[in-house]
Every structure is written in C-alpha cells, then in structure tokens.
Design an enzyme around this catalytic site. Structure first.
Site, PDB file in Angstrom:
ATOM      1  N   SER A 104       0.826  -1.206   0.000  1.00 34.37           N
ATOM      2  CA  SER A 104       0.000   0.000   0.000  1.00 34.37           C
ATOM      3  C   SER A 104       0.856   1.249   0.000  1.00 34.37           C
ATOM      4  O   SER A 104       1.946   1.267   0.586  1.00 34.37           O
ATOM      5  CB  SER A 104      -0.904   0.009   1.235  1.00 34.37           C
ATOM      6  N   TYR A 106      -2.355   0.476  10.036  1.00 33.72           N
ATOM      7  CA  TYR A 106      -2.480  -0.180   8.734  1.00 33.72           C
ATOM      8  C   TYR A 106      -1.219   0.027   7.895  1.00 33.72           C
ATOM      9  O   TYR A 106      -0.634  -0.927   7.382  1.00 33.72           O
ATOM     10  CB  TYR A 106      -3.703   0.354   7.988  1.00 33.72           C
ATOM     11  N   LYS A 108       1.650  -2.856   6.725  1.00 32.97           N
ATOM     12  CA  LYS A 108       2.069  -3.142   5.357  1.00 32.97           C
ATOM     13  C   LYS A 108       3.579  -3.024   5.207  1.00 32.97           C
ATOM     14  O   LYS A 108       4.220  -3.812   4.506  1.00 32.97           O
ATOM     15  CB  LYS A 108       1.355  -2.194   4.386  1.00 32.97           C
ATOM     16  N   ASN A 137      -5.375   4.745  -4.652  1.00 33.68           N
ATOM     17  CA  ASN A 137      -6.831   4.559  -4.705  1.00 33.68           C
ATOM     18  C   ASN A 137      -7.223   3.689  -5.889  1.00 33.68           C
ATOM     19  O   ASN A 137      -7.007   4.073  -7.046  1.00 33.68           O
ATOM     20  CB  ASN A 137      -7.515   5.920  -4.802  1.00 33.68           C
ATOM     21  N   LEU A 159     -13.906   6.500  -1.813  1.00 34.40           N
ATOM     22  CA  LEU A 159     -14.636   7.646  -2.360  1.00 34.40           C
ATOM     23  C   LEU A 159     -15.756   7.234  -3.312  1.00 34.40           C
ATOM     24  O   LEU A 159     -16.898   7.700  -3.177  1.00 34.40           O
ATOM     25  CB  LEU A 159     -13.663   8.591  -3.072  1.00 34.40           C
TER      26      LEU A 159
END
Length: 323
Positions: free
Chosen positions: A115, A139, A143, A168, A185
């Site tokens: 990520s 988080y 990662k 994203n 989103l």
C-alpha cells in the site's frame, strides 16, 4: 499447478483471479469472506473458506501451487487507529503464518499487495520508490512490516518476492465485481446518490488547480494485470525489484471525480462543501515508471472509464450491495 490468491473473493483479489485466468494460468483462492463474496470467485476456481490465521487451512491451500499473490488483509487505515491489535493480527501475524507454511511447502514465490499508506504523508508531490516511508496508521505500519518480513524471508530461505504499492483503486473489470468498501470515495458517492443524499467535498482551498485534493486513482483491472505480470516475472526467474509503485503520474482532483460521476450517472448534483480534514495534504501522486519498465504497467483506463465501469457494477449489484 497454479497460483494461490489470498483474499481472492474480495474486490481486488477477484480481479487478480480473473487476470490469471485471462493469462491461461490456474488460480485458487483462500478467503475468510469477512469482506469478500463467494459469488466473486469464478466457477471452477477452488475456494478455501478460512482465515490465514488457520494454519491447517493455509497448509492445505498451498498444496500444489507455484506461488502466492497475497491480497488478503485488514485494509481500513482509519479504523486501524482504533483497532491496532486486530490490524496487526490480520496483516502481520497472518503473514508470518503464510510465510512459514510457504517455506515448509517449498513454495518460494510471493507477490505482495502492499500500500501507498507505507509513505504516510510524503513531503514530495510525486512519490517514487525512493521516497521515505513514514506510515501514519497501524495499517500503513503493518504493510511496511509485511515488506520487511518478505525481505528477511528472502535472505533467510530464498523467498522470491516483490511488493506493489498503490493508492486509490477504482472501477470494475466486469459488472459482476463491485467495490463494497464503506470508506472509499467512489462507493461513498454512489451510495449517497442512490439514497438521495448529496455527496461531500472536504476542503476547496488546497494549493491545487481547482482547490480540491489531488490523489492517484488507478483502475482495478490494470492493477490486477500488474500482479499477474509480477507473478510471471518471478516464475520466469527474471530480475525483479523488491518494491514497485503503481501510480498514474498525474492524479485527479476530488472535484474532477465529482464532475465525472455527475456526467456518467446523469444525476444532477452539486457537492456540499465542508472544511478540510486535518492532515489531508494538497496532492499525493506516484510515478509508475519502474513498474512500466518491468511489469508493463499502464494506465489503460481513463477517468471516465473508471467511473463508468464502477457505476455499472454498482447498478448491477442492486440488492446484493451491502447496506
């Protein structure tokens, strides 16, 4: 022989499974269905319904596979601040078990779905693989620890690996697969429109062309193909970097997203403007040059296509979409 996709019943993982199928490679899935759907797994693809914390299930799922694409994990950065121990259990303890069982089974290839949260809030507008990692949530930390575990496993017992970092993920590669995250989103805006609410923008006074935040958005099908390209590179024994960024190099603003959603859905709305949220930087965009060199990484979908495929999948989901 084929590849095991952990989290292969989820939004991203199910696209990875289909990308393997499109490449003529067998895939199997291990998923506890905590956020995934068994309907996302194609017919004929073996599905082990279990958590990675179930060592016996992991051991069984690894039998006869060539490598692993590790997508499973707890992915909610904001929630991880309130539930750090759960996050570490799902993302760190689970990976330790996976790596131990891979070692014992002689499976020595792994593509890790990492990520861009590993970067935290970068002090540069364009993120590269050399940008400092300063995660700001459990988080993101989990990662980054995952990447460290891969490096150490490679040094200790020859694990071949790479990690893919991205921001994203949006869109859909097929109308049957939708993003059901309550924090992303696109689903948030679609859910508002479907339920007669007005979508919100937080901050229009950023140092960007239209005043709203600029972020990296990539299409999930492009992302899935990059995972398979990395797996093929590992399988061929070709040189590979330990980390790749999968970025657009340009990004899109929140206002651009809203305008495109209005155009695609045909639903007239003007977003509600709210004060900016603390800690939101003006712009975070990653370059994908290294991945383009080694993994044929490309932005094959326009923003219009990202929105239209996501909206089609959301509409097709109908009653199957989680409330």
């Amino acid at each position: 022989m084929g590849w095991l996709v952990t989290g292969g019943a989820g939004y991203i993982g199910s696209h990875v499974v289909r990308a393997f199928q499109a490449a003529g490679i067998e895939a199997s899935v291990l998923d506890d269905l905590s956020t995934g759907f068994d309907a996302f797994v194609p017919d004929g693809v073996p599905l082990t319904k279990a958590t990675l914390l179930d060592r016996d299930a992991v051991r069984a799922a690894l039998q006869g596979v060539d490598g692993v694409v590790h997508v499973a994990g707890f992915k909610y950065a904001g929630v991880s601040v309130q539930q750090p121990l759960h996050c570490y259990e799902q993302n760190v303890s689970a990976m330790v078990i996976l790596l131990q069982e891979m070692r014992d089974a002689g499976v020595d290839k792994l593509v890790f779905s990492s990520s861009a949260a590993t970067f935290g809030t970068p002090d540069v507008d364009l993120v590269t693989e050399q940008t400092a990692t300063r995660p700001e949530s459990p988080y993101g930390e989990s990662k980054l620890i995952g990447e460290w575990l891969l490096k150490d496993a490679g040094r200790a017992h020859g694990l071949q690996h790479t990690s893919l970092r991205y921001f994203n993920v949006v869109g859909s590669g097929t109308p049957e697969l939708f993003d059901a995250s309550p924090h992303n989103l696109f689903p948030l805006v679609f859910d508002a429109l479907v339920n007669g609410r007005t979508p919100k923008i937080f901050g229009d006074d950023y140092n960007t062309p239209d005043g709203t935040c600029v972020r990296d958005y990539i299409h999930v099908a492009d992302l899935a193909e990059a995972h398979v390209a990395a797996a093929l590179r590992l399988a061929a024994g070709e040189s590979i970097e330990p980390v790749y960024n999968l970025g657009s190099g340009a990004g899109s603003s929140v206002r651009q997203i809203m305008d495109t959603i209005r155009d695609v859905t045909g639903i007239p709305f003007e977003p509600e403007m709210h004060p900016r949220r603390p800690g939101d930087p003006d712009q975070i965009v990653a370059t994908g040059e290294l991945a383009a060199r080694d993994l044929d990484w490309q932005m094959r979908h326009t923003l219009q296509q990202m929105v239209s495929t996501a909206w089609e999948a959301r509409q097709k989901a109908g009653d199957a979409y989680p409330a």
